[in-house]
Write a protein that holds these residues in place. Structure first.
Motif, PDB file in Angstrom:
ATOM      1  N   UNK A 159       3.018  -2.145   8.504  1.00 53.75           N
ATOM      2  CA  UNK A 159       3.152  -2.780   7.199  1.00 53.75           C
ATOM      3  C   UNK A 159       3.054  -1.701   6.122  1.00 53.75           C
ATOM      4  N   UNK A 160       3.804  -0.625   6.306  1.00 50.22           N
ATOM      5  CA  UNK A 160       3.720   0.527   5.426  1.00 50.22           C
ATOM      6  C   UNK A 160       4.403   0.314   4.083  1.00 50.22           C
ATOM      7  N   UNK A 161       4.254   1.306   3.237  1.00 50.51           N
ATOM      8  CA  UNK A 161       4.806   1.270   1.880  1.00 50.51           C
ATOM      9  C   UNK A 161       6.316   1.455   1.919  1.00 50.51           C
ATOM     10  N   UNK A 162       7.017   0.672   1.118  1.00 45.17           N
ATOM     11  CA  UNK A 162       8.481   0.726   1.062  1.00 45.17           C
ATOM     12  C   UNK A 162       8.935   1.008  -0.364  1.00 45.17           C
ATOM     13  N   UNK A 163       9.913   1.856  -0.503  1.00 43.33           N
ATOM     14  CA  UNK A 163      10.445   2.211  -1.822  1.00 43.33           C
ATOM     15  C   UNK A 163      11.928   2.527  -1.685  1.00 43.33           C
ATOM     16  N   UNK A 164      12.712   2.029  -2.641  1.00 44.54           N
ATOM     17  CA  UNK A 164      14.136   2.342  -2.701  1.00 44.54           C
ATOM     18  C   UNK A 164      14.496   2.764  -4.111  1.00 44.54           C
ATOM     19  N   UNK A 165      14.946   3.981  -4.259  1.00 45.47           N
ATOM     20  CA  UNK A 165      15.323   4.505  -5.558  1.00 45.47           C
ATOM     21  C   UNK A 165      16.596   5.318  -5.462  1.00 45.47           C
ATOM     22  N   UNK A 166      16.919   6.028  -6.525  1.00 40.31           N
ATOM     23  CA  UNK A 166      18.127   6.851  -6.537  1.00 40.31           C
ATOM     24  C   UNK A 166      17.943   8.143  -5.751  1.00 40.31           C
ATOM     25  N   UNK A 167      16.705   8.628  -5.671  1.00 39.68           N
ATOM     26  CA  UNK A 167      16.454   9.908  -5.023  1.00 39.68           C
ATOM     27  C   UNK A 167      15.648   9.791  -3.738  1.00 39.68           C
ATOM     28  N   UNK A 168      14.886   8.707  -3.577  1.00 41.50           N
ATOM     29  CA  UNK A 168      14.045   8.556  -2.399  1.00 41.50           C
ATOM     30  C   UNK A 168      14.163   7.143  -1.839  1.00 41.50           C
ATOM     31  N   UNK A 169      14.190   7.065  -0.519  1.00 44.16           N
ATOM     32  CA  UNK A 169      14.097   5.800   0.201  1.00 44.16           C
ATOM     33  C   UNK A 169      13.009   5.969   1.255  1.00 44.16           C
ATOM     34  N   UNK A 170      12.007   5.097   1.197  1.00 43.75           N
ATOM     35  CA  UNK A 170      10.866   5.187   2.102  1.00 43.75           C
ATOM     36  C   UNK A 170      10.662   3.837   2.774  1.00 43.75           C
ATOM     37  N   UNK A 171      10.489   3.854   4.087  1.00 46.98           N
ATOM     38  CA  UNK A 171      10.169   2.646   4.844  1.00 46.98           C
ATOM     39  C   UNK A 171       8.938   2.926   5.697  1.00 46.98           C
ATOM     40  N   UNK A 172       7.923   2.101   5.546  1.00 46.05           N
ATOM     41  CA  UNK A 172       6.716   2.258   6.351  1.00 46.05           C
ATOM     42  C   UNK A 172       5.888   3.468   5.971  1.00 46.05           C
ATOM     43  N   UNK A 173       5.897   3.835   4.701  1.00 47.69           N
ATOM     44  CA  UNK A 173       5.157   5.002   4.260  1.00 47.69           C
ATOM     45  C   UNK A 173       3.650   4.808   4.357  1.00 47.69           C
ATOM     46  N   UNK A 174       2.958   5.803   4.927  1.00 48.78           N
ATOM     47  CA  UNK A 174       1.516   5.741   5.107  1.00 48.78           C
ATOM     48  C   UNK A 174       0.930   7.112   4.790  1.00 48.78           C
ATOM     49  N   UNK A 175      -0.218   7.122   4.122  1.00 50.89           N
ATOM     50  CA  UNK A 175      -0.937   8.375   3.863  1.00 50.89           C
ATOM     51  C   UNK A 175      -2.238   8.378   4.657  1.00 50.89           C
ATOM     52  N   UNK A 176      -2.248   9.175   5.706  1.00 45.90           N
ATOM     53  CA  UNK A 176      -3.454   9.363   6.505  1.00 45.90           C
ATOM     54  C   UNK A 176      -3.753  10.850   6.593  1.00 45.90           C
ATOM     55  N   UNK A 177      -4.977  11.250   6.205  1.00 48.19           N
ATOM     56  CA  UNK A 177      -6.081  10.410   5.742  1.00 48.19           C
ATOM     57  C   UNK A 177      -5.861   9.947   4.309  1.00 48.19           C
ATOM     58  N   UNK A 178      -6.628   8.960   3.894  1.00 47.44           N
ATOM     59  CA  UNK A 178      -6.605   8.542   2.495  1.00 47.44           C
ATOM     60  C   UNK A 178      -7.428   9.537   1.681  1.00 47.44           C
ATOM     61  N   UNK A 179      -7.098   9.731   0.414  1.00 46.35           N
ATOM     62  CA  UNK A 179      -7.893  10.649  -0.409  1.00 46.35           C
ATOM     63  C   UNK A 179      -9.299  10.128  -0.644  1.00 46.35           C
ATOM     64  N   UNK A 180     -10.214  11.053  -0.905  1.00 49.21           N
ATOM     65  CA  UNK A 180     -11.597  10.696  -1.210  1.00 49.21           C
ATOM     66  C   UNK A 180     -11.698  10.109  -2.611  1.00 49.21           C
ATOM     67  N   UNK A 181     -11.077  10.764  -3.587  1.00 48.99           N
ATOM     68  CA  UNK A 181     -11.193  10.366  -4.990  1.00 48.99           C
ATOM     69  C   UNK A 181     -10.432   9.062  -5.240  1.00 48.99           C
ATOM     70  N   UNK A 182     -11.026   8.217  -6.040  1.00 48.08           N
ATOM     71  CA  UNK A 182     -10.428   6.928  -6.366  1.00 48.08           C
ATOM     72  C   UNK A 182     -10.169   6.838  -7.865  1.00 48.08           C
TER      73      UNK A 182
END
Length: 388
Positions: A159-182
């Protein structure tokens, strides 16, 4: 409209010279870049009282992510400010690298978003938009939307992150590890063109400028505040920015010593090289570099003095933020307070050579300016920016 005092939010950063160092500009470096020297400068900056250190990006610099990790491992508090360069790296990979650095450093990663550089450098590194200034910023807008998207996304690959734009297309994007700072590591962003400022208004946490006379900086801050208002009116997004400047520093016990030290930095430069460097700067499409050269040209008949304790003499030799604060600790601390009162909260400083100048500024300047800030009563703190 309410106002917010910024005096308690002021931060000071130093610089790691990853393309070499020395007492002079316009000549071959006296100190070759090395792992040990980067650590020496970082530790000197931390001891001096600097909170973070800018790791530069560019064709002749060592890789900032590796250097940033190296100096973070050799310090305990200093935060590495490392460049993400849209067009040279994918946004999901950049997000993972920043999150990993944040984890490994215990939440000390800072991110500098670098959209442009000299077109010849962008071309050499394979950026297909090396000649398309405004389009690079449109790409940066998408890049940062993806970076923040995967930083904030809590789903896994299914259930990853999805994005469609003019320069980037992302399906199922995940950032592991997650950052510490919030909510995420702070994003520092420079760009003086309209295209750059509009993207900064939407995505940055700290908007960076190269040092200029205070009225020029005040004008840029006012312009950015206008773009923030426009963003709220157009998209209903209400944001606040912090503001920072990048500057050189020459501080000595007496004013005479300070100016002698400043001119000494230029003393070995070949006049013909000064001219050729000016022509190189003129070939950039970066608005902030053109502003620096305008200051240099306008001040030639005044020994490159562009304001009280502000000197543009280095601008023809080195690119980037070449304007210097020059003077005694009392003078320079007062100048910094004036910029703080004008809305600046982040200062990225450096001097030649960086190791010794970190020690000098840590001994003469930082304690004084921090003491002056701490002694201000609330009614005396003039450093305010509008909250919209």
């Amino acid at each position: 409209m309410s106002i917010t005092s910024i005096a308690s939010e002021v931060e000071f950063g130093w610089f790691i010279p990853t393309n070499g160092d020395g007492e002079f500009v316009g000549v071959p470096v006296e100190r070759e870049p090395s792992q040990q020297y980067f650590v020496d400068v970082a530790r000197a900056a931390e001891k001096a009282g600097y909170e973070f250190a800018l790791i530069p990006a560019g064709g002749d610099c060592w890789d900032g992510w590796i250097v940033g990790s190296w100096v973070a491992s050799a310090t305990t508090r200093l935060k590495p400010l490392v460049a993400m360069r849209p067009g040279l790296i994918t946004p999901v990979l950049a997000a993972r690298m920043a999150a990993t650095l944040d984890r490994m450093s215990g939440g000390r990663a800072l991110v500098n978003v670098v959209t442009g550089h000299y077109p010849i450098d962008l071309k050499a590194t394979g950026d297909p938009l090396h000649g398309s200034h405004d389009e690079r910023y449109e790409r940066t807008r998408e890049f940062l939307e993806v970076v923040k998207g995967v930083w904030h996304h809590e789903g896994g690959y299914a259930n990853g992150y999805t994005f469609t734009g003019s320069h980037y297309q992302v399906e199922g994007g995940v950032c592991l590890p997650a950052p510490v700072q919030k909510p995420h590591p702070p994003l520092y962003f420079g760009g003086s063109s309209e295209a750059g400022k509009r993207v900064a208004a939407e995505a940055a946490d700290v908007y960076l400028m190269w040092a200029e006379p205070l009225d020029w900086i005040s004008g840029q801050i006012a312009e950015m505040e206008g773009y923030l208002k426009e963003l709220e009116a157009r998209k209903g997004i209400r944001r606040q920015l912090k503001y920072g400047i990048r500057a050189q520093l020459v501080v000595r016990e007496t004013e005479e010593e300070a100016w002698a030290a400043a001119w000494r930095i230029l003393s070995k430069a070949d006049p013909e090289k000064v001219t050729s460097r000016e022509k190189l700067h003129a070939n950039t499409d970066a608005t902030n570099q053109k502003r620096q050269m305008d200051l240099w040209q306008q001040s030639q008949q005044n020994d490159y003095v562009i304001g009280p304790n502000l000197w543009s003499g280095l601008s023809a030799i080195r690119g980037g933020g070449a304007v210097a604060f020059v003077g005694t600790p009392e003078q320079v601390s007062d100048r910094l307070l004036e910029f703080i009162d004008g809305g600046v909260t982040s200062f990225i400083l450096s001097g030649y050579p960086h190791l010794e100048e970190a020690e000098i500024s840590g001994r003469l300047l930082l304690p004084l300016v921090k003491r002056k800030l701490s002694e201000r009563r609330p009614g005396q703190q003039q450093g305010i920016v509008p909250t919209i």
